[in-house]
Design a protein around this motif. Structure first.
Motif, short mmCIF file in Angstrom:
data_model
loop_
_atom_site.label_atom_id
_atom_site.label_comp_id
_atom_site.label_asym_id
_atom_site.label_seq_id
_atom_site.Cartn_x
_atom_site.Cartn_y
_atom_site.Cartn_z
N LEU B 191 40.08 48.49 38.32
CA LEU B 191 40.53 48.55 39.71
C LEU B 191 41.84 47.81 39.90
CD1 LEU B 191 37.20 48.38 41.64
CD2 LEU B 191 38.96 50.11 41.83
N THR B 192 42.03 46.75 39.14
CA THR B 192 43.29 46.03 39.22
C THR B 192 44.42 46.90 38.68
OG1 THR B 192 41.98 44.13 38.66
CG2 THR B 192 44.34 43.81 38.76
N GLY B 195 45.43 49.17 41.28
CA GLY B 195 46.30 48.50 42.26
C GLY B 195 47.70 48.29 41.71
N TYR B 196 47.78 47.87 40.46
CA TYR B 196 49.07 47.55 39.86
C TYR B 196 49.92 48.80 39.68
CZ TYR B 196 52.61 45.90 36.74
OH TYR B 196 53.82 45.60 36.21
#
Lengths: 625, 296
Positions: B191-192, B195-196
């Protein structure tokens, strides 16, 4: 010339003050040695400090995380009568099916019963005659079993002495327990899984309790002053407190202690009365301020005190602390009861306990009451006990904690008992749960356990922080190398960004976990992005031949839109993580979320202010970027 | 100091090559996933027990396995963990809430060791966590899709989401190829990455939107390519700084966080690539095709 950005500086100053205020307790706490902490705990000032620090997750300080589930099939089996092969078969089928299905146990049970033409009324006649009624009643029983388990666990964890344990109900039949810093998971498990012990002990007369306390005083005085005296909180001692306090301590009857006045207990008082100095007399009870409970416990543990307490008596605490308006002090108090050591009755005899509204015409008309029934053995003992102790009080003790101590108004022959005196219906329900806790043990299974040893926690902290430190230094070195003076500004913003996140964690009572540190590290990487965007934009504008101030202005203006668009998406991801995440993942989401919010402030607002101040002088012709 | 000045690389001209590269990477990953029968799930999702043991002296994993087998443990998986005196023991579901620690002590009697970490997840909970993790990823993607559709237009949103799926699939493929386990922390890492990668894509998209307004007459592909070039130094610098910290996390953050950091490293690399070679070209193609259709 630009106006002096004094408002901006004021805002930054304000945030800076808050950061320091929020982080200071943590630094203070970390600097304390174990002995210091013990001393403060005894003095009662540790809790206040602990309440303001950044708490570490289980993965960082070691501890245990348990998910418990009430064993519904077993509960249903216990409740059923006339069990036969068909019943067992259907129950086993249901249990197996419920294990890998999202449907609720009772829905499946009801369906399977119908399929196999199992007549529920044959097994659960006292729950109703129609299947839906029976299923609904069983559901209520299951809920009740979870509530009882929750109350028992709360009660016990409190005795475990864990600071800020998490105990919460999850998804209907589950209970999550988190005990930080617990070294011995086996002990924690047995504590949680043992059957509850409910007892009724007669309270000894107030005068008797008072005499025992005075004997403890004497014994302690004879043995020399206690090792841990609380640091006298004389700063908050009003002049007249001493007299008030002395008057209140062991003062006359129930009407005297109108105002205990301040909670300051001076060294003088404690020198005179090392034990009773902590104890106040409110109504018919002895009470101790929450923060002095550890001190009193420590005194009771001393060998001299143990000798002074007669063998037939025992001191026990109330299960929770409360604010007592009669004391005139806005402080929490625990009640200290002096009871017969031998219980007069144990909880196994109780067959039913229900919270009700007192019937009209009774003493407790329209008041919340708890109605209690007992089996025949309990009835006999209860009649004898109540008959012999009319006018005295009987304590309802669950796992060595007193939940209530109502007065016995008369002999209770048939076992049908009504307890009144509860503040509200919620309290009555709670007492009913406590009374039921001793009977019918609902099996509680541990379905998830995560335990981290303290040494691993220590290792994780040190490696996590080392990684953060070196990562941060690398980024800082690169930024200064690449953007020169402006890189320095960005570094300042970055450092402040981390502090703001830590301050937010402390203020929100959030927990720092290992993934939380990872989130912080990632924030460092991504927070730089905002400044990179801005600086690259400023460079472009400078290339176009704009003046320094114009380049800064349009650089910030254009980059801000992009930064907000880009950050919103990361915040979306963080929110989703927070929503579905448990424990450590939540910790990651929290730091990521605050890291990004804080970076908007530090990387945009703060750096811009610094540029404003730097370029205030119109003679400044170059920008180090 | 400046890394890149006035670069003009024809990124969009290479879009076919990039597409082949991406498709190959995804195909290899998917193939590996199919051969292995899906991603290798950790005990968070399957249920089971994981114990991290630290022995007083270094020892062979074979020895531990032998002792555990003799102690009645069923098919234990033993794996060295960091230092040469630490091992991870994995066991299939069924041991939760049992006297696991005692059995371990009995089986390994004679060896001095400390249980540094113990995780037991029941099979039911494992299934639930799996469902929740999938739900989380879907919700995150949906939220992002809506946000980009509102802020830009739907072709931008499609470009961004395809790039995201691309990044997650490739990272998943890398994990499968290296036979690494997916647990809750890795899902968080995914999930990061989402986002990134999005962060990166949006910076480029923002510039495209700005340039389209400034130079209405220019060829759309040209504008997109110019935008990618203009934001290139920022893309590289940010990826570099993020990589620096994540690399530190990988190297020094300790064993527990190592694979989490590894997922991020792969994600940052793939995310940077995809915002240049996947999101923007795809969006440009969709836009141009739509324009052609509406003017026809």
């Amino acid at each position: 010339m630009l106006p002096l950005p004094s408002l901006r500086l004021a805002i930054i100053g304000l945030v800076f003050t808050w950061v320091i205020y929020a982080i200071l307790p943590t630094l203070q706490y970390r600097a304390l040695s174990e002995e210091d902490k013990d001393a403060r705990r005894t003095a009662g000032s540790l809790e206040a400090l602990e309440h303001r620090i950044i708490s570490l997750g289980l993965d960082l300080q070691g501890g245990i995380h348990l998910v418990l589930e009430v064993d519904i099939p077993s509960l249903v089996r216990t409740l059923a009568k006339n069990k036969d092969a068909l019943f067992d078969d259907v129950l086993n089928q249901t249990a197996a099916e419920a294990l890998d299905s999202d449907s609720d146990f009772f829905t499946i049970f009801s369906a399977r019963a119908e399929e196999n033409s199992l007549r529920l009324i044959r097994h659960f006649s006292e729950f109703g005659s129609r299947t839906p009624d029976i299923i609904a009643a069983l559901r209520l029983e299951a809920d009740d079993a979870v509530d009882r388990a929750l109350e028992i666990i709360r009660n016990r964890v409190d005795q475990f002495g864990v600071s800020e344990p998490t105990i919460q109900k999850a998804g209907g039949k589950r209970i999550i327990v988190e005990l930080a810093g617990v070294q011995d998971p086996a002990q924690a498990r047995s504590l949680i899984q043992n059957t509850a012990l409910l007892e009724f002990n007669i309270l000894q007369d107030l005068g008797v309790g008072r005499d025992v306390m005075l004997k403890i005083d004497e014994a302690l005085r004879a043995a020399g002053s206690p090792p841990e005296q609380p640091a006298a909180d004389d700063t908050e001692t009003p002049a007249d407190t001493l007299e008030d306090a002395l008057a209140a301590i062991l003062g006359g009857g129930g009407d005297a202690p109108a105002a205990v006045g301040g909670l300051a207990i001076s060294q003088e008082v404690l020198g005179e009365r090392p034990f009773t100095g902590y104890i106040f007399n409110v109504g018919n009870d002895f009470v101790v301020a929450s923060r002095h409970r550890h001190a009193v416990d420590a005194l009771l543990e001393r060998p001299e005190s143990k000798v002074a307490v007669p063998t037939d008596g025992v001191f026990m605490w109330s299960n929770r602390s409360e604010v007592l308006p009669a004391t005139g002090v806005d402080d929490e108090f625990y009640t200290l009861y002096y009871l017969n050591r031998e219980p007069s009755l144990t909880g196994g005899v109780i067959t039913e306990a229900k919270a009700n509204i007192g019937s009209l015409g009774s003493n407790a008309a329209n008041q919340p009451v708890v109605n209690l029934s007992m089996n025949s053995e309990g009835e006999r003992t209860w009649a004898r006990v109540t008959g012999a102790n009319v006018g005295r009080r009987v304590a309802i003790v669950l796992d060595k904690r007193v939940h209530m101590a109502p007065e016995i108004r008369g002999k209770i022959p048939g076992g049908q008992t009504e307890i009144s005196g509860m503040k509200d219906m919620d309290e009555a329900k709670l007492i009913a749960i406590v009374l039921r806790a001793g009977s019918l043990p609902a099996p509680v299974d541990i379905i998830e356990e995560r335990a981290v040893g303290p040494s691993l926690g220590q290792d994780s902290i040190s490696s996590g922080f080392r990684a953060a430190l070196y990562g941060g230094l690398l980024v800082i070195a690169f930024m200064i190398f690449y953007y020169k003076g402006s890189g320095l500004v960005a570094t300042l913003a970055l450092t402040f960004n981390i502090l703001v996140v830590l301050a937010a964690l402390a203020s929100l009572r959030a927990t720092l976990t290992l993934p939380g540190i990872a989130g912080l590290i990632l924030t460092v990487g991504m927070a730089v992005d905002a400044n990179v965007l801005i600086f690259e934009r400023i460079r472009e504008e400078l290339d176009k031949g704009k003046s320094i101030r114009a380049a800064i202005d349009s650089g910030y203006a254009r980059a801000t839109v992009t930064i907000i668009d880009a950050n919103v998406t990361t915040i979306l991801a963080a929110l989703v993580l927070f929503q579905f995440g448990t424990g450590p993942i939540k910790g990651f989401a929290v730091t990521l979320f605050w890291g990004i919010l804080a970076s908007m402030f530090t990387a945009i607002f703060m750096t811009r202010t610094i540029f404003m101040v730097r370029t205030r002088n119109p003679k400044v012709k170059t920008l180090s970027i | 100091m400046r890394l890149l000045t006035n670069v003009n690389i024809d990124f969009l001209g290479k879009r076919k090559l990039a597409a082949y590269l991406s498709l190959t990477l995804i195909a290899v990953g998917l193939l590996s996933l199919i051969i292995r029968g899906g991603p290798k799930l950790g005990i968070d999702f399957t249920g089971g027990t994981l114990a991290q043991l630290q022995f007083e002296t270094p020892l062979e994993t074979g020895q531990v396995r032998q002792l555990l087998l003799e102690g009645g443990f069923d098919r234990p998986i033993i794996q060295r963990f960091g230092a040469d005196n630490e091992v991870l023991v994995r066991l299939a579901a069924g041991d939760v809430g049992e006297d696991f620690r005692e059995r371990l002590q009995t089986a390994l009697a004679g060896l001095t060791f400390e249980v540094r970490r113990l995780e037991s997840v029941g099979p039911k909970i494992g299934g639930e966590l799996r469902g929740k993790a999938l739900q989380a990823i879907l919700f995150a993607l949906l939220g992002i899709l809506i946000y980009i559709s509102l802020r830009f237009d739907r072709y931008y949103a499609v470009g961004a989401v395809v790039a995201l799926a691309h990044d997650v699939l490739i990272t998943l493929g890398v994990f499968s190829l290296l036979d690494l386990e997916i647990d809750l922390a890795i899902v968080a890492a995914f999930l990061t990455i989402v986002g990134y990668s999005l962060n990166d894509t949006i910076v480029v998209f923002d510039r495209i939107r700005e340039n389209v307004k400034l130079h209405r007459k220019d060829d759309f592909f040209f504008t997109v390519n110019r935008s990618v070039n203009q934001t290139l130094s920022r893309t590289i610098i940010t990826s570099l700084t993020t990589l620096m910290v994540v690399l530190m996390l990988y190297l020094m953050g300790g064993e527990v966080i190592k694979y989490f950091a590894f997922a991020l490293i792969v994600g940052v690399l793939v995310g940077t690539y995809s915002s240049i070679y996947v999101a923007s070209p795809l969006m440009a193609m969709l836009e141009v095709r739509a324009q052609a259709r509406s003017s026809a």
